[in-house]
Design a protein around this motif. Sequence first.
Motif, PDB file in Angstrom:
ATOM      1  N   PRO A  97       0.825  -1.220   0.000  1.00  0.00           N
ATOM      2  CA  PRO A  97       0.000   0.000   0.000  1.00  0.00           C
ATOM      3  C   PRO A  97       0.860   1.272   0.000  1.00  0.00           C
ATOM      4  O   PRO A  97       0.505   2.258  -0.643  1.00  0.00           O
ATOM      5  N   GLU A  98       1.990   1.226   0.669  1.00  0.00           N
ATOM      6  CA  GLU A  98       2.865   2.414   0.737  1.00  0.00           C
ATOM      7  C   GLU A  98       3.499   2.701  -0.628  1.00  0.00           C
ATOM      8  O   GLU A  98       3.565   3.854  -1.073  1.00  0.00           O
ATOM      9  N   GLN A  99       3.994   1.626  -1.272  1.00  0.00           N
ATOM     10  CA  GLN A  99       4.573   1.816  -2.618  1.00  0.00           C
ATOM     11  C   GLN A  99       3.504   2.300  -3.585  1.00  0.00           C
ATOM     12  O   GLN A  99       3.758   3.177  -4.417  1.00  0.00           O
ATOM     13  N   ALA A 100       2.294   1.744  -3.452  1.00  0.00           N
ATOM     14  CA  ALA A 100       1.217   2.116  -4.383  1.00  0.00           C
ATOM     15  C   ALA A 100       0.851   3.587  -4.235  1.00  0.00           C
ATOM     16  O   ALA A 100       0.696   4.296  -5.235  1.00  0.00           O
ATOM     17  N   VAL A 101       0.721   4.071  -3.011  1.00  0.00           N
ATOM     18  CA  VAL A 101       0.303   5.464  -2.835  1.00  0.00           C
ATOM     19  C   VAL A 101       1.381   6.406  -3.373  1.00  0.00           C
ATOM     20  O   VAL A 101       1.089   7.388  -4.063  1.00  0.00           O
ATOM     21  N   ALA A 102       2.639   6.108  -3.076  1.00  0.00           N
ATOM     22  CA  ALA A 102       3.726   7.006  -3.494  1.00  0.00           C
ATOM     23  C   ALA A 102       3.936   6.991  -5.010  1.00  0.00           C
ATOM     24  O   ALA A 102       4.283   8.008  -5.607  1.00  0.00           O
ATOM     25  N   LEU A 103       3.695   5.852  -5.636  1.00  0.00           N
ATOM     26  CA  LEU A 103       4.002   5.727  -7.064  1.00  0.00           C
ATOM     27  C   LEU A 103       2.804   5.921  -7.984  1.00  0.00           C
ATOM     28  O   LEU A 103       2.991   6.164  -9.182  1.00  0.00           O
ATOM     29  N   THR A 104       1.591   5.856  -7.444  1.00  0.00           N
ATOM     30  CA  THR A 104       0.431   5.895  -8.357  1.00  0.00           C
ATOM     31  C   THR A 104      -0.660   6.898  -8.010  1.00  0.00           C
ATOM     32  O   THR A 104      -1.432   7.262  -8.897  1.00  0.00           O
ATOM     33  N   ASP A 105      -0.752   7.347  -6.767  1.00  0.00           N
ATOM     34  CA  ASP A 105      -1.913   8.170  -6.398  1.00  0.00           C
ATOM     35  C   ASP A 105      -1.583   9.662  -6.513  1.00  0.00           C
ATOM     36  O   ASP A 105      -1.076  10.287  -5.581  1.00  0.00           O
ATOM     37  N   GLU A 106      -1.909  10.240  -7.674  1.00  0.00           N
ATOM     38  CA  GLU A 106      -1.525  11.633  -7.951  1.00  0.00           C
ATOM     39  C   GLU A 106      -2.198  12.633  -7.019  1.00  0.00           C
ATOM     40  O   GLU A 106      -1.766  13.774  -6.909  1.00  0.00           O
ATOM     41  N   ASP A 107      -3.284  12.224  -6.358  1.00  0.00           N
ATOM     42  CA  ASP A 107      -3.966  13.146  -5.437  1.00  0.00           C
ATOM     43  C   ASP A 107      -3.413  13.074  -4.027  1.00  0.00           C
ATOM     44  O   ASP A 107      -3.807  13.852  -3.158  1.00  0.00           O
ATOM     45  N   SER A 108      -2.527  12.116  -3.784  1.00  0.00           N
ATOM     46  CA  SER A 108      -1.984  11.971  -2.434  1.00  0.00           C
ATOM     47  C   SER A 108      -0.830  12.944  -2.205  1.00  0.00           C
ATOM     48  O   SER A 108      -0.030  13.191  -3.107  1.00  0.00           O
ATOM     49  N   PRO A 109      -0.696  13.486  -0.983  1.00  0.00           N
ATOM     50  CA  PRO A 109       0.458  14.342  -0.686  1.00  0.00           C
ATOM     51  C   PRO A 109       1.781  13.572  -0.731  1.00  0.00           C
ATOM     52  O   PRO A 109       2.850  14.173  -0.749  1.00  0.00           O
TER      53      PRO A 109
END
Length: 360
Positions: A95-107
């Motif tokens: 989940p951490e790799q996914a948020v950092a690498l794919t979620d453009e709306d995440s800080p």
Amino acid sequence: MSSSIEARTINEEKLMNFLGKVVGDFGAALSSTLAYIGQRLGLYQAMAGAKPMTPAELAERTGTTERYVREWLINQAAGGYVEYDPESERYSLSPEQAVALTDEDSPFYVGGGFYVIKAMSQAQPRIMDAFKNGGGMLWGEHDPDLFIGTAKFFRPGYTAHLVAEWIPALTGIEERLKTGGRVADVGCGHGASTIIMAKAFPNSRFYGYDNHEASIKRAREAAKESGVDDRVTFEVSSADSIPEVEGGYDLIAFFDCLHDMGDPVGACKRAYETLAEDGSVMIVEPMAGDTVEENFHAIGRTFSAASTLCCTANSLALGGPALGAIAPEKALRETVMAGGFKEFRRATETPFNRVFEARR
Ligand SMILES: C[S@@+](CC[C@H](N)C(=O)[O-])C[C@H]1O[C@@H](n2cnc3c(N)ncnc32)[C@H](O)[C@@H]1O
């Protein structure tokens, strides 16, 4: 050892440590190209939230060639960008790799950085020539991925901090924007910061200015897509000649651009002239130390590299003072004061940004 001097002075352990670090950098530099490919081809996106998969499954899902994907995944797992399960021979994103690498709306999104690195690396022949012969390279002369990457890379930080922390840290500005103020976003690029402010303060009017025509075109499209084009306009304009608005701007913002400019004092003078009574100028600059050695860490290393390949080069191309991305606070203060301002203070900061406020 090739000479007695080396035999006397070289510490084997220090040498091995240094070589280990360099080899790590080789891997990081090459892998950033593979991370860029992963971003562009949707390889990370296809893995985010999905079950662990084999190279063949990932290739099929993304319409790519299995043999390349297999090699890419080994590189990614070696670098800690994906997880590997030797038993099932499958790869996955945490989940951490996914948020950092794919979620453009995440800080926490960092994908834009790989676009920036790819584009800046391509500037090497021009910059190397400038090392020897002087001159520089204009912002608009870079590979277009620089403009896309910059917007992608900075937007998460603006999403996280701009409305919640930076504007409230200024003197009385939040109240003015809530009731209805006028804001200039100078050097706005693709307008990420302008649009974030426009969404948060629907009673205010926003004017984005940049001297790079292609960026202004993209900013206009983005404003439409975000549904804020009723209160946002984007115009091509140089910072030292932004148009006046009636009553003056309550807030004039410079996001990560004052240090790039050919004439930063001229930009500050124009801000001084066009500011409303009791208005504020917000200058957001990369985090940097006041001494050279305070920049000797991963962030300082990154920003000084970007500065050499892009920020310093843009200003030098225009015969400017080349403040650079790691300009010390003193140099920024002198620039702003030379523009006529009497007050200059660090209003707040994050690990990546210094946020200054200037007032008359
Ligand atoms: C590093 S980018 C930052 C873009 C945007 N503010 C952001 O944070 O995403 C610097 C921007 O400053 C703009 N710029 C540089 N010199 C300028 C000048 N003299 N007048 C207007 N814009 C300028 C460039 O075109 C570029 O879009």
